[in-house]
Design an enzyme around this catalytic site. Structure first.
Site, PDB file in Angstrom:
ATOM      1  N   PHE A 203       8.250 -14.048   1.330  1.00 29.82           N
ATOM      2  CA  PHE A 203       9.119 -15.158   0.917  1.00 29.82           C
ATOM      3  C   PHE A 203       8.439 -16.102  -0.070  1.00 29.82           C
ATOM      4  O   PHE A 203       9.111 -16.878  -0.727  1.00 29.82           O
ATOM      5  CB  PHE A 203       9.803 -15.868   2.095  1.00 29.82           C
ATOM      6  CG  PHE A 203       8.953 -16.636   3.061  1.00 29.82           C
ATOM      7  CD1 PHE A 203       8.343 -17.812   2.700  1.00 29.82           C
ATOM      8  CD2 PHE A 203       8.844 -16.201   4.379  1.00 29.82           C
ATOM      9  CE1 PHE A 203       7.613 -18.547   3.607  1.00 29.82           C
ATOM     10  CE2 PHE A 203       8.115 -16.927   5.302  1.00 29.82           C
ATOM     11  CZ  PHE A 203       7.495 -18.095   4.913  1.00 29.82           C
TER      12      PHE A 203
ATOM     13  N   ARG B 248       2.320 -17.814  11.118  1.00 33.27           N
ATOM     14  CA  ARG B 248       2.663 -18.964  11.937  1.00 33.27           C
ATOM     15  C   ARG B 248       1.669 -19.235  13.048  1.00 33.27           C
ATOM     16  O   ARG B 248       2.040 -19.529  14.189  1.00 33.27           O
ATOM     17  CB  ARG B 248       4.036 -18.763  12.574  1.00 33.27           C
ATOM     18  CG  ARG B 248       5.138 -18.794  11.563  1.00 33.27           C
ATOM     19  CD  ARG B 248       6.466 -18.658  12.195  1.00 33.27           C
ATOM     20  NE  ARG B 248       7.440 -19.441  11.474  1.00 33.27           N
ATOM     21  CZ  ARG B 248       8.738 -19.407  11.717  1.00 33.27           C
ATOM     22  NH1 ARG B 248       9.208 -18.647  12.659  1.00 33.27           N
ATOM     23  NH2 ARG B 248       9.553 -20.152  11.031  1.00 33.27           N
TER      24      ARG B 248
HETATM   25 FE1  HAS Z   1      13.890 -11.490   2.389  1.00 30.92          FE
HETATM   26  C1  HAS Z   1      12.445 -12.152   5.475  1.00 30.92           C
HETATM   27  C2  HAS Z   1      14.877  -8.414   3.499  1.00 30.92           C
HETATM   28  C3  HAS Z   1      15.510 -10.915  -0.614  1.00 30.92           C
HETATM   29  C4  HAS Z   1      13.570 -14.825   1.584  1.00 30.92           C
HETATM   30  N1  HAS Z   1      13.130 -13.153   3.341  1.00 30.92           N
HETATM   31  C5  HAS Z   1      12.571 -13.211   4.594  1.00 30.92           C
HETATM   32  C6  HAS Z   1      12.175 -14.566   4.882  1.00 30.92           C
HETATM   33  C7  HAS Z   1      12.543 -15.323   3.798  1.00 30.92           C
HETATM   34  C8  HAS Z   1      13.134 -14.424   2.826  1.00 30.92           C
HETATM   35  C9  HAS Z   1      12.397 -16.823   3.647  1.00 30.92           C
HETATM   36  O1  HAS Z   1      15.086  -6.926   6.168  1.00 30.92           O
HETATM   37  C10 HAS Z   1      11.440 -15.008   6.141  1.00 30.92           C
HETATM   38  C11 HAS Z   1      12.324 -15.615   7.175  1.00 30.92           C
HETATM   39  C12 HAS Z   1      11.490 -16.088   8.350  1.00 30.92           C
HETATM   40  O2  HAS Z   1      10.968 -17.209   8.301  1.00 30.92           O
HETATM   41  O3  HAS Z   1      11.338 -15.298   9.310  1.00 30.92           O
HETATM   42  N2  HAS Z   1      14.938  -9.943   1.577  1.00 30.92           N
HETATM   43  C13 HAS Z   1      15.220  -8.764   2.188  1.00 30.92           C
HETATM   44  C14 HAS Z   1      15.975  -7.908   1.289  1.00 30.92           C
HETATM   45  C15 HAS Z   1      16.143  -8.609   0.111  1.00 30.92           C
HETATM   46  C16 HAS Z   1      15.506  -9.904   0.319  1.00 30.92           C
HETATM   47  C17 HAS Z   1      16.476  -6.530   1.552  1.00 30.92           C
HETATM   48  N3  HAS Z   1      14.414 -12.639   0.785  1.00 30.92           N
HETATM   49  C18 HAS Z   1      15.072 -12.208  -0.346  1.00 30.92           C
HETATM   50  C19 HAS Z   1      15.269 -13.307  -1.246  1.00 30.92           C
HETATM   51  C20 HAS Z   1      14.727 -14.427  -0.627  1.00 30.92           C
HETATM   52  C21 HAS Z   1      14.192 -13.972   0.655  1.00 30.92           C
HETATM   53  C22 HAS Z   1      15.970 -13.224  -2.585  1.00 30.92           C
HETATM   54  C23 HAS Z   1      14.646 -15.834  -1.073  1.00 30.92           C
HETATM   55  C24 HAS Z   1      15.136 -16.311  -2.174  1.00 30.92           C
HETATM   56  N4  HAS Z   1      13.665 -10.473   4.138  1.00 30.92           N
HETATM   57  C25 HAS Z   1      14.181  -9.231   4.392  1.00 30.92           C
HETATM   58  C26 HAS Z   1      13.901  -8.880   5.797  1.00 30.92           C
HETATM   59  C27 HAS Z   1      13.219  -9.940   6.360  1.00 30.92           C
HETATM   60  C28 HAS Z   1      13.077 -10.927   5.291  1.00 30.92           C
HETATM   61  C29 HAS Z   1      14.270  -7.654   6.508  1.00 30.92           C
HETATM   62  C30 HAS Z   1      12.737 -10.064   7.823  1.00 30.92           C
HETATM   63  C31 HAS Z   1      11.344  -9.608   7.974  1.00 30.92           C
HETATM   64  C32 HAS Z   1      10.863  -9.844   9.395  1.00 30.92           C
HETATM   65  O4  HAS Z   1      10.659  -8.862  10.117  1.00 30.92           O
HETATM   66  O5  HAS Z   1      10.681 -10.997   9.804  1.00 30.92           O
HETATM   67  C33 HAS Z   1      16.913  -8.119  -1.114  1.00 30.92           C
HETATM   68  O6  HAS Z   1      17.894  -9.063  -1.453  1.00 30.92           O
HETATM   69  C34 HAS Z   1      16.020  -7.845  -2.286  1.00 30.92           C
HETATM   70  C35 HAS Z   1      16.778  -7.179  -3.441  1.00 30.92           C
HETATM   71  C36 HAS Z   1      16.065  -7.345  -4.727  1.00 30.92           C
HETATM   72  C37 HAS Z   1      15.844  -6.378  -5.631  1.00 30.92           C
HETATM   73  C38 HAS Z   1      15.068  -6.699  -6.892  1.00 30.92           C
HETATM   74  C39 HAS Z   1      15.904  -6.673  -8.168  1.00 30.92           C
HETATM   75  C40 HAS Z   1      15.069  -7.108  -9.331  1.00 30.92           C
HETATM   76  C41 HAS Z   1      15.466  -7.980 -10.291  1.00 30.92           C
HETATM   77  C42 HAS Z   1      14.487  -8.376 -11.393  1.00 30.92           C
HETATM   78  C43 HAS Z   1      14.612  -7.528 -12.611  1.00 30.92           C
HETATM   79  C44 HAS Z   1      13.579  -7.863 -13.652  1.00 30.92           C
HETATM   80  C45 HAS Z   1      13.815  -7.975 -14.975  1.00 30.92           C
HETATM   81  C46 HAS Z   1      12.707  -8.294 -15.916  1.00 30.92           C
HETATM   82  C47 HAS Z   1      15.149  -7.786 -15.568  1.00 30.92           C
HETATM   83  C48 HAS Z   1      16.310  -5.001  -5.439  1.00 30.92           C
HETATM   84  C49 HAS Z   1      16.840  -8.543 -10.342  1.00 30.92           C
HETATM   85  C50 HAS Z   1      12.045  -7.018 -16.357  1.00 30.92           C
HETATM   86  C51 HAS Z   1      11.635  -7.032 -17.772  1.00 30.92           C
HETATM   87  C52 HAS Z   1      10.594  -6.306 -18.224  1.00 30.92           C
HETATM   88  C53 HAS Z   1      10.267  -6.354 -19.650  1.00 30.92           C
HETATM   89  C54 HAS Z   1       9.774  -5.471 -17.324  1.00 30.92           C
END
Ligand code: HAS
Length: 542
Positions: free
Chosen positions: A369, A434
């Site tokens: 995160f 934590r």
């Molecule tokens: Fe997460 C835990 C799964 C996204 C925040 N997450 C957390 C916690 C936070 C957090 C705060 O499945 C901890 C909570 C706590 O205190 O316990 N998260 C995901 C998944 C995604 C994801 C599947 N999380 C976020 C985002 C957050 C965030 C966004 C904040 C803003 N997360 C989890 C899971 C946990 C978790 C479990 C629990 C773990 C546990 O056991 O405790 C997805 O939304 C991610 C999808 C993103 C992509 C990336 C796409 C890339 C892009 C950039 C392209 C780059 C370009 C530039 C265009 C597939 C869009 C390139 C140019 C060049 C020239 C190279």
């Protein structure tokens, strides 16, 4: 120009957010110093209290105030000035949120609310802490009313026209927020407040955690979507290009409404009391919510490449050279995008049921995160601040301040890379999150994490310096930079697109979201209520 009264409203939100960033960031460094055994805290403070203050001030207060400041400015810019009634509602919202924040912070500093930002039961805070949280949420409802009413007003006056993309995305973000907060409101009002007041002796722990994560996961998209708004709408204009597809952007935001809520169980994969089958359903839905982020990645790549080629780029990656690397308004969000590639990969690992067993409750999650909210989102917010503050104050971002902004961005990037890499790697070998006790099983293991903990402290120090520099630049931009007109960059679509009417049919999308939520939550929640063991703290509903 944004109307002056709306500018003032927006600026108050930004200033409050920046104060929270400064204090919350300082607490963050303290944590790394304690964990690395570089300092011991004075007796008046304990580690968990500092951790609570850090989490609440950054994850809840900084983000919420910044986001509403940004939404007010963008909606006023794209739909016209707020009416007096709506602006009044927005100010009431600001007041409630501020009173709630001050109360919560006082209680945390008095060690009366040392419950971390997730306030898991059976940790218990002073009743006023929960009341303060409720006030903050009620405040956001006033804010949401002002923004949604403004959008509706615009649509009435412009029947048949496509709404401005910024206003559309604002409504999608707020719909997500309002549906998500139902969970935390139920937990706070029905469970935590009566329990902390002593009206009920016990609390259903499993239910409270479930209601929290029903809210907690969409909360992370409430942070992410305003950053996506800047990527879709502002970044194309800043780089001298156009928005790749207006309809694709709208569809991505609608998919977030559908899929970001019925997925909270992926934070509870290791919890008893929820059957494996329902966890599996929510894991599948989690994989669905990855889709709109992949669409966003595609749209951003397309925008960069097409713009670069229009500027004369040839060869496969020639367009990369044509991007405005020396413009902090572009550089900061772009580095945010780069961070999102490993951050998203990490998210997919977390969501994969079996792999979650390895990383859950380790400092890997903290690393995850910090590169999502603490890098992707915040770097985009830094980039926004560099043009929005001077715009609202009638000043300009000078070359010198732009250069300082680049240093600040680089400092943040280096600090966050060091800190989060150390968190990810040591998390893989079981370093717990934590806790200040970094050893469960003896000295040797702790010693092997020692160097990682030190790296986190080094990264944390750079991050705090970066915050100091950021605040210095913002003070300059707000009060000392030369007067003038800074651009409010709003991009146009690459092609004339006729938007399918379906995309603006809110009843339909909200309806589907509710069906998905009911499907994913009804049976497991009934199970939790029915099967909490008698006599355990989980027995009673509230
Ligand atoms: Fe997460 C835990 C799964 C996204 C925040 N997450 C957390 C916690 C936070 C957090 C705060 O499945 C901890 C909570 C706590 O205190 O316990 N998260 C995901 C998944 C995604 C994801 C599947 N999380 C976020 C985002 C957050 C965030 C966004 C904040 C803003 N997360 C989890 C899971 C946990 C978790 C479990 C629990 C773990 C546990 O056991 O405790 C997805 O939304 C991610 C999808 C993103 C992509 C990336 C796409 C890339 C892009 C950039 C392209 C780059 C370009 C530039 C265009 C597939 C869009 C390139 C140019 C060049 C020239 C190279």
């Amino acid at each position: 120009m944004v109307n002056q009264l709306d500018s003032k409203l927006s600026l108050y939100h930004f200033y409050t957010a920046f104060i929270a960033l400064l204090i919350g960031g300082s607490f963050g460094l303290l944590q790394t110093l304690v964990r690395s055994e570089s300092i011991t805290l004075p007796v008046e403070l304990n580690y968990y209290q500092v951790l609570t203050a850090h989490g609440v001030l950054l994850a809840l207060v900084f983000t919420t105030f910044f986001i509403f400041g940004f939404l007010y400015a963008g909606v006023s810019k794209t739909t016209g000035s707020f009416t007096n009634r709506r602006r009044k509602a927005a100010w009431i919202g600001y007041l409630l949120m501020t009173i709630g924040t001050i109360t919560a912070v006082i209680l945390i500093l008095a060690n009366q609310a040392t419950v971390l930002y997730t306030f898991y039961a059976p940790l218990q805070a002073h009743p006023f802490f929960y009341i303060a949280l409720a006030l903050i949420i009620i405040g956001t409802y006033f804010a949401s009313y002002a923004l949604i009413a403004q959008y509706n007003g615009w649509r009435k006056e412009n029947k048949g026209s496509k709404s401005p993309l910024f206003a559309f995305m604002t409504v999608a973000t707020l719909v997500l927020w309002i549906i998500a907060t139902v969970g935390v409101v139920l937990a706070v009002v029905l469970q935590f407040i009566p329990w902390s007041l002593g009206w009920s002796e016990t609390i259903n722990v499993a239910l409270s955690r479930t209601l929290f994560w029903y809210f907690g996961h969409p909360l992370v998209y409430f942070w992410l979507l305003p950053a996506y708004m800047a990527w879709y709408i502002m970044v194309p204009k800043i780089i001298g290009g156009k928005i790749f597809s207006d309809s694709l952007a709208r569809l991505a935001f609608l998919l977030f409404i559908l899929f970001s809520i019925p997925v909270g169980f992926h934070h509870q994969l290791l919890e008893p009391g929820i059957s494996e089958g329902w966890k599996f359903v929510q894991v599948i839905l989690t994989f669905a919510v990855i889709l709109p982020s992949l669409m966003t990645a595609f749209a951003m790549f397309a925008t960069f490449e097409i713009t670069g080629r229009e500027k004369g780029a040839t060869r496969l990656f020639g367009w990369v050279k044509k991007l405005p690397w020396k413009d902090v308004r572009f550089l900061a969000p772009f580095i945010g995008m780069l961070f999102f590639i490993p951050a998203g990969t990490g998210g997919i690992i977390n969501a994969s049921h079996q792999m979650n067993q390895v990383i859950h409750n380790t400092i890997w999650v903290t690393g995850h995160f910090h590169i999502t909210i603490g890098a992707t989102v915040i770097l985009t917010f830094f980039g926004i601040s560099y043009w929005i503050i001077p715009h609202l104050k009638g000043r300009v971002l000078t070359n010198r301040l732009n250069s300082l902004g680049i240093y600040q961005t680089v400092l943040w990037t280096v600090g966050m890379s060091i800190m989060s890499a150390a968190m990810h790697f040591s998390g893989l070998s079981g370093n717990p999150r934590r806790t200040q006790e970094t050893s469960y099983s003896g000295h040797e293991v702790a010693a092997s994490w020692g160097s990682y903990e030190l790296a986190m402290a080094v990264g944390g120090t750079l991050l705090l310096f970066s915050i100091f520099l950021f605040i210095g630049i913002i003070i300059n931009l707000a009060f000392f930079a030369p007067k003038g007109q800074e651009e409010f960059p709003i991009g146009e679509s690459m092609r004339e697109e006729k938007m399918p009417k379906l995309l603006e049919n809110w009843k339909l999308w909200i309806g589907i979201a509710i069906v998905l939520i009911l499907f994913a939550y009804t049976i497991p929640v009934i199970d939790i209520i029915q099967h909490s063991p008698p006599g355990s703290p989980g027995y009673k509903f509230w």
